[in-house]
Write a protein that holds these residues in place. Sequence first.
Motif, short mmCIF file in Angstrom:
data_model
loop_
_atom_site.label_atom_id
_atom_site.label_comp_id
_atom_site.label_asym_id
_atom_site.label_seq_id
_atom_site.Cartn_x
_atom_site.Cartn_y
_atom_site.Cartn_z
N SER A 187 -16.15 23.83 52.49
CA SER A 187 -14.69 23.97 52.52
C SER A 187 -14.26 25.40 52.80
CB SER A 187 -14.10 23.53 51.17
OG SER A 187 -12.75 23.90 51.05
N LEU A 188 -13.39 25.59 53.82
CA LEU A 188 -12.82 26.91 54.08
C LEU A 188 -11.93 27.36 52.93
CD1 LEU A 188 -11.75 26.79 57.85
CD2 LEU A 188 -13.56 28.18 56.83
N MET A 189 -11.20 26.43 52.32
CA MET A 189 -10.33 26.78 51.22
C MET A 189 -11.15 27.27 50.03
SD MET A 189 -7.31 27.21 50.12
CE MET A 189 -6.33 26.38 51.37
N ALA A 190 -12.24 26.58 49.72
CA ALA A 190 -13.09 27.01 48.61
C ALA A 190 -13.68 28.38 48.89
CB ALA A 190 -14.22 25.99 48.39
N THR A 191 -14.00 28.64 50.15
CA THR A 191 -14.53 29.96 50.52
C THR A 191 -13.47 31.04 50.34
OG1 THR A 191 -15.97 28.89 52.14
CG2 THR A 191 -15.66 31.26 52.36
N GLY A 192 -12.25 30.76 50.78
CA GLY A 192 -11.17 31.73 50.62
C GLY A 192 -10.86 32.01 49.17
N LEU A 193 -11.08 31.04 48.29
CA LEU A 193 -10.80 31.24 46.87
C LEU A 193 -11.74 32.24 46.21
CD1 LEU A 193 -9.91 27.62 45.69
CD2 LEU A 193 -8.37 29.58 45.95
N SER A 238 -5.13 38.32 54.31
CA SER A 238 -5.16 37.02 54.98
C SER A 238 -6.30 36.93 55.97
CB SER A 238 -3.82 36.77 55.68
OG SER A 238 -3.64 37.64 56.77
N LEU A 239 -6.66 38.06 56.59
CA LEU A 239 -7.75 38.05 57.56
C LEU A 239 -9.11 38.32 56.91
CD1 LEU A 239 -6.14 39.82 60.65
CD2 LEU A 239 -6.16 37.40 60.00
N SER A 240 -9.11 39.08 55.81
CA SER A 240 -10.38 39.32 55.11
C SER A 240 -10.98 38.00 54.63
CB SER A 240 -10.15 40.25 53.92
OG SER A 240 -9.76 41.53 54.35
N ALA A 241 -10.11 37.09 54.17
CA ALA A 241 -10.60 35.78 53.71
C ALA A 241 -11.17 34.94 54.83
CB ALA A 241 -9.45 35.03 53.03
N LEU A 242 -10.87 35.30 56.07
CA LEU A 242 -11.34 34.53 57.23
C LEU A 242 -12.49 35.21 57.97
CD1 LEU A 242 -7.84 33.52 58.66
CD2 LEU A 242 -9.47 32.03 57.45
N ALA A 296 -3.06 31.99 51.84
CA ALA A 296 -2.25 31.65 53.02
C ALA A 296 -3.06 31.72 54.31
CB ALA A 296 -1.05 32.60 53.11
N GLY A 297 -3.93 32.72 54.43
CA GLY A 297 -4.72 32.87 55.66
C GLY A 297 -5.57 31.66 55.97
N PRO A 298 -6.46 31.23 55.03
CA PRO A 298 -7.27 30.04 55.29
C PRO A 298 -6.44 28.77 55.47
CG PRO A 298 -8.25 31.33 53.55
CD PRO A 298 -6.92 31.95 53.83
N ALA A 299 -5.33 28.63 54.72
CA ALA A 299 -4.49 27.44 54.86
C ALA A 299 -3.88 27.37 56.26
CB ALA A 299 -3.40 27.43 53.80
N LEU A 300 -3.40 28.52 56.75
CA LEU A 300 -2.82 28.56 58.08
C LEU A 300 -3.88 28.33 59.15
CD1 LEU A 300 -0.20 29.01 59.64
CD2 LEU A 300 -0.66 31.47 59.59
N ALA A 301 -5.07 28.92 58.94
CA ALA A 301 -6.16 28.74 59.90
C ALA A 301 -6.62 27.29 59.95
CB ALA A 301 -7.32 29.65 59.53
N ALA A 341 -4.80 24.73 59.47
CA ALA A 341 -3.79 23.91 60.15
C ALA A 341 -3.60 24.26 61.61
CB ALA A 341 -2.45 24.05 59.42
N ALA A 342 -3.75 25.57 61.95
CA ALA A 342 -3.37 25.99 63.31
C ALA A 342 -4.43 26.82 64.02
CB ALA A 342 -2.06 26.79 63.24
N GLY A 343 -5.61 26.99 63.43
CA GLY A 343 -6.66 27.77 64.07
C GLY A 343 -6.64 29.23 63.66
N LEU A 344 -7.70 29.96 63.97
CA LEU A 344 -7.86 31.34 63.52
C LEU A 344 -6.93 32.31 64.22
CD1 LEU A 344 -11.76 31.50 63.29
CD2 LEU A 344 -10.16 31.67 61.38
N THR A 345 -6.47 31.98 65.43
CA THR A 345 -5.63 32.92 66.18
C THR A 345 -4.25 33.09 65.54
OG1 THR A 345 -6.75 32.36 68.24
CG2 THR A 345 -4.62 33.44 68.42
N THR A 346 -3.70 32.03 64.99
CA THR A 346 -2.34 32.09 64.44
C THR A 346 -2.21 33.09 63.30
OG1 THR A 346 -1.92 29.81 65.13
CG2 THR A 346 -0.48 30.73 63.42
N PRO A 347 -3.06 33.05 62.26
CA PRO A 347 -2.92 34.07 61.21
C PRO A 347 -3.20 35.49 61.72
CG PRO A 347 -4.87 32.71 60.83
CD PRO A 347 -4.07 32.05 61.90
#
Length: 408
Positions: free
Chosen positions: A47-53, A241-245, A366-371, A373-379
Amino acid sequence: MPKLPGMPEALRVRDFRLLWTGRFVSLLGSWLLTVAVPAHVLQITGSLMATGLTLAAEYLPVLLLGPLAGVLSDRWDRRRVMLTTDVVRAAAVATMLLADSPGTVWIVYAALAAESTGSVLFRPAAQAYTPAVVGTGTRLSSANALTAGTDGVVRLVGAPLGAVLLLAYGFPVLIWADVATYLCSAVAIFLTTRHPGARASRTTVAAIREELRHGLRTIRGDRMTRWLLVVSTLFTLANGSLSALLVPLGVTELGGPRQAGLVVSALGAGFLLGAPLIRLLVDRVQPRHLYALSLLCTAAGFLALFTADGLPVALPAAVGIGVSGSMTWAVPQTTVQRTLPNAVLGRVSAVFLSGEALATLIGAVAGPALAQAAGLTTPAVLASTVTVATAALALLLLPRLPALMPAS
């Protein structure tokens, strides 16, 4: 000690040498886990969300305890605070060995939160301890340049080495290495001497409340500090937001954990290259000009990194972010250390850390949630836009300093 040719000024001070050495060792151990912990969580959860947490777990204690930690670092013996928290952090990191399945991933979050609780006490104590040891003149900029250089070295070496060790030997080896480095740091700090600054008065709820108010009044009453807090917090929101990604970017877009380690290493190379620029520019250029330029360069780097289609573009972009990022760290820290009394530096530093923690916590979610939903470029586009806006704020709102502090 004798003044060896070419030796940085700050390293001529014995206690700073010990503090710097201990920090270098413990940071190296922590950076071994920079890729390993998120990659471990991603591996066991998918999970990307679990990783961001994992990033959120690190910053939540800073948000909740930061102001209190600042008061305590101004009241307690700062040397003892740093020594004790190193031991506590070593114990916290060791508990991550118990997390080996999706059902036990909460242990990683708890361990990161406990480690961060130690760090939230350590950092304001160390930031206030440094000018007490080296003064506020050119040795302070030398000390902060060395600290940035240390960050660069450990980022350069720690992340890729951690990725290699993770693949070769597994997660437990990295955990025990980090535990050992915290204990080495504790020994180095134990060898330093005490410096005046801590007060012996009893710590009560009323006293803590009053000193919290005094710290906030200090920030409100100083225009430079007030606007530095606003600008640095907004920038940290974008950066968080980008560090989490960063690790997901390397793993999913650039080829795997080793590529993620190389990107983090490139950031470290940039920090290392930025260290001599800090020493050269911080004493010569007005903070608002240097800060604004650094933020603009960082915004361009964010966009280039997260739109890269391979390492030939990603690595130079990461180096550029590291160079400018080292300046975005050094400018506000050195300015606050120079313009405010040492007696309030712990509280003021802790307010900065709390603001950064809140921003990072929001960004890490917010960064992983947006990524997702909309991909890495959007955040990345959004974070770059926010960073450009912070550069404009720095240029418009930070006051001009009348003169640089003289050498001590």
